[in-house]
Design an enzyme around this catalytic site. Structure first.
Site, mmCIF file in Angstrom:
data_model
loop_
_atom_site.group_PDB
_atom_site.id
_atom_site.type_symbol
_atom_site.label_atom_id
_atom_site.label_comp_id
_atom_site.label_asym_id
_atom_site.label_seq_id
_atom_site.Cartn_x
_atom_site.Cartn_y
_atom_site.Cartn_z
ATOM 1 N N MET A 28 1.127 -1.036 -0.208
ATOM 2 C CA MET A 28 0.043 0.253 0.073
ATOM 3 C C MET A 28 0.866 1.033 0.045
ATOM 4 O O MET A 28 0.558 2.177 0.359
ATOM 5 C CB MET A 28 -0.367 0.354 1.100
ATOM 6 C CG MET A 28 -1.573 -1.256 1.181
ATOM 7 S SD MET A 28 -3.981 -1.334 1.986
ATOM 8 C CE MET A 28 -2.993 -0.755 3.640
ATOM 9 N N ALA A 30 4.158 3.958 1.180
ATOM 10 C CA ALA A 30 4.409 4.168 2.467
ATOM 11 C C ALA A 30 5.995 3.561 2.922
ATOM 12 O O ALA A 30 6.283 2.538 3.929
ATOM 13 C CB ALA A 30 3.768 4.356 3.518
ATOM 14 N N GLY A 34 11.029 -2.806 5.672
ATOM 15 C CA GLY A 34 10.764 -4.118 5.699
ATOM 16 C C GLY A 34 10.124 -4.356 3.906
ATOM 17 O O GLY A 34 9.939 -5.915 3.472
ATOM 18 N N HIS A 35 9.618 -3.749 3.563
ATOM 19 C CA HIS A 35 9.337 -3.626 2.425
ATOM 20 C C HIS A 35 10.122 -3.860 1.644
ATOM 21 O O HIS A 35 10.382 -4.827 0.188
ATOM 22 C CB HIS A 35 8.853 -2.497 1.691
ATOM 23 C CG HIS A 35 7.598 -2.574 2.498
ATOM 24 N ND1 HIS A 35 7.311 -0.841 2.842
ATOM 25 C CD2 HIS A 35 5.559 -2.812 2.047
ATOM 26 C CE1 HIS A 35 5.658 -1.192 3.848
ATOM 27 N NE2 HIS A 35 5.181 -2.063 2.292
ATOM 28 N N GLY A 146 4.529 -10.089 4.284
ATOM 29 C CA GLY A 146 5.673 -10.240 5.078
ATOM 30 C C GLY A 146 4.920 -10.928 6.481
ATOM 31 O O GLY A 146 3.057 -10.936 6.390
ATOM 32 N N VAL A 175 10.729 -7.109 9.702
ATOM 33 C CA VAL A 175 12.050 -6.364 9.763
ATOM 34 C C VAL A 175 11.833 -5.332 10.909
ATOM 35 O O VAL A 175 11.204 -5.155 11.469
ATOM 36 C CB VAL A 175 12.666 -5.903 8.347
ATOM 37 C CG1 VAL A 175 13.800 -4.885 8.962
ATOM 38 C CG2 VAL A 175 12.720 -6.502 7.285
ATOM 39 N N LEU A 183 8.820 -3.075 11.630
ATOM 40 C CA LEU A 183 8.893 -1.656 10.724
ATOM 41 C C LEU A 183 7.619 -2.033 10.480
ATOM 42 O O LEU A 183 7.109 -2.771 10.233
ATOM 43 C CB LEU A 183 9.908 -2.368 9.380
ATOM 44 C CG LEU A 183 11.582 -1.785 10.277
ATOM 45 C CD1 LEU A 183 12.557 -1.547 9.098
ATOM 46 C CD2 LEU A 183 11.351 -0.809 10.993
#
Ligand code: PAF
Length: 281
Positions: A28, A30, A34-35, A146, A175, A183
């Site tokens: 989404m 932002a 982590g992404h 994740g 992460v 995160l």
């Protein structure tokens, strides 16, 4: 160079030109580390990496943060470029939902009604509906999600299995910041003092995960959450089944810090022993 497409037609053309195995990372926006980790994992395992950026209105409740959810497209694109993403699909709500609010959505079943589902009615129907649509539009071999959203990951895995959607779902460990905070795009809402308070979540999970017996796991975690506005603290099987006794399990927590709702989870190994004195709640 990362290409950006916004319509179904552009996506279909770019997807048809992709060679080899295709991985998708749905987001989404932002984007944070982590992404980036999901994108890196996808890059390692597939020839063509596609990221989707879409703040999905269908998964937000009427009193949730859809309007204030961070939208940072230029920074997100820079992350995708840095991670070697081949294609970004960034549709508008009108592109994703051309007929408006869908009449038919994916029903998440009983697992969609508990934990996050109990606090956020309709949330998982919204998530599974958009994930199903994005899987259909992007036709990946692999899709990375994740473990931070562990219930979401579990439900998506079940949906893909039960509806035979074809993609392999790959879960990637959460992460964390050096001090343990998981995160999350929502961490940016936290003030300095709230961020300190938020550390109780990961502290509670670590305290619980150090124990091996269900009541002791929950008691150790609960002790770290004193004074916090907790939505739930739950110990479940690795598949989110109820009342695990032995083997791999999952400890999950959700709490509100100020106006921000945070979730986190950790794996726990249960050894099947009953609580001994000093270990139980
Ligand atoms: O985890 C998220 O960011 C969202 O729930 C997802 C999977 C992109 C669906 O909107």
């Amino acid at each position: 160079m990362t290409a950006v497409v916004r319509t179904r037609e552009e996506l279909a053309r770019a997807r048809a030109a992709a060679h080899g195995s295709v991985a998708v990372v749905m987001t989404m926006g932002a984007l944070h580390e982590g992404h980036a980790t999901l994108l890196r994992e996808a890059r390692k395992q597939a020839d063509f990496v596609l990221a989707t950026i879409f703040v999905n209105p269908l998964q937000f409740g009427p009193n949730e943060d859809l309007a204030r959810y961070p939208r940072t497209f230029d920074a997100d694109l820079a992350v995708c470029e840095a991670e070697g993403v081949d294609l970004v699909f960034a549709p508008t709500p009108e592109v994703m939902y051309p007929h408006g609010q869908p009449e038919v959505t994916v029903h998440p079943g009983a697992l969609g009604e508990v934990l996050e589902g109990a606090v956020r009615p309709g949330h998982f129907a919204g998530v599974l509906t958009v994930v199903g649509k994005l899987l259909r539009l992007t036709r990946p071999d692999l899709a990375f999600f994740g473990e931070k959203d562990y219930q979401q990951l579990t439900l998506i895995t079940l949906m893909v299995r039960d509806l035979e959607l074809g993609a392999e779902i790959v879960g990637v460990p959460t992460v964390r910041e050096a001090d343990g905070l998981a995160l999350s795009s929502r961490n940016r809402y936290l003030s300095g003092a709230e961020r300190e308070t938020a550390l109780s979540l990961s502290r509670a999970l670590r305290a619980g995960a150090a124990r091996r017996e269900p009541a002791a796991v929950l008691a150790a975690a609960r002790a770290e959450l004193a004074g916090l506005d907790v939505d739930y603290l739950a110990l479940r099987g690795a598949d989110l089944s109820e009342d695990p006794v032995s083997g791999e399990a999952r400890l999950l927590v959700a709490a509100r810090v100020g106006t921000t709702r945070l979730i986190d989870n950790l794996p726990v190994h249960l050894d099947g022993a009953t609580a001994t004195e000093g270990e139980s709640a």
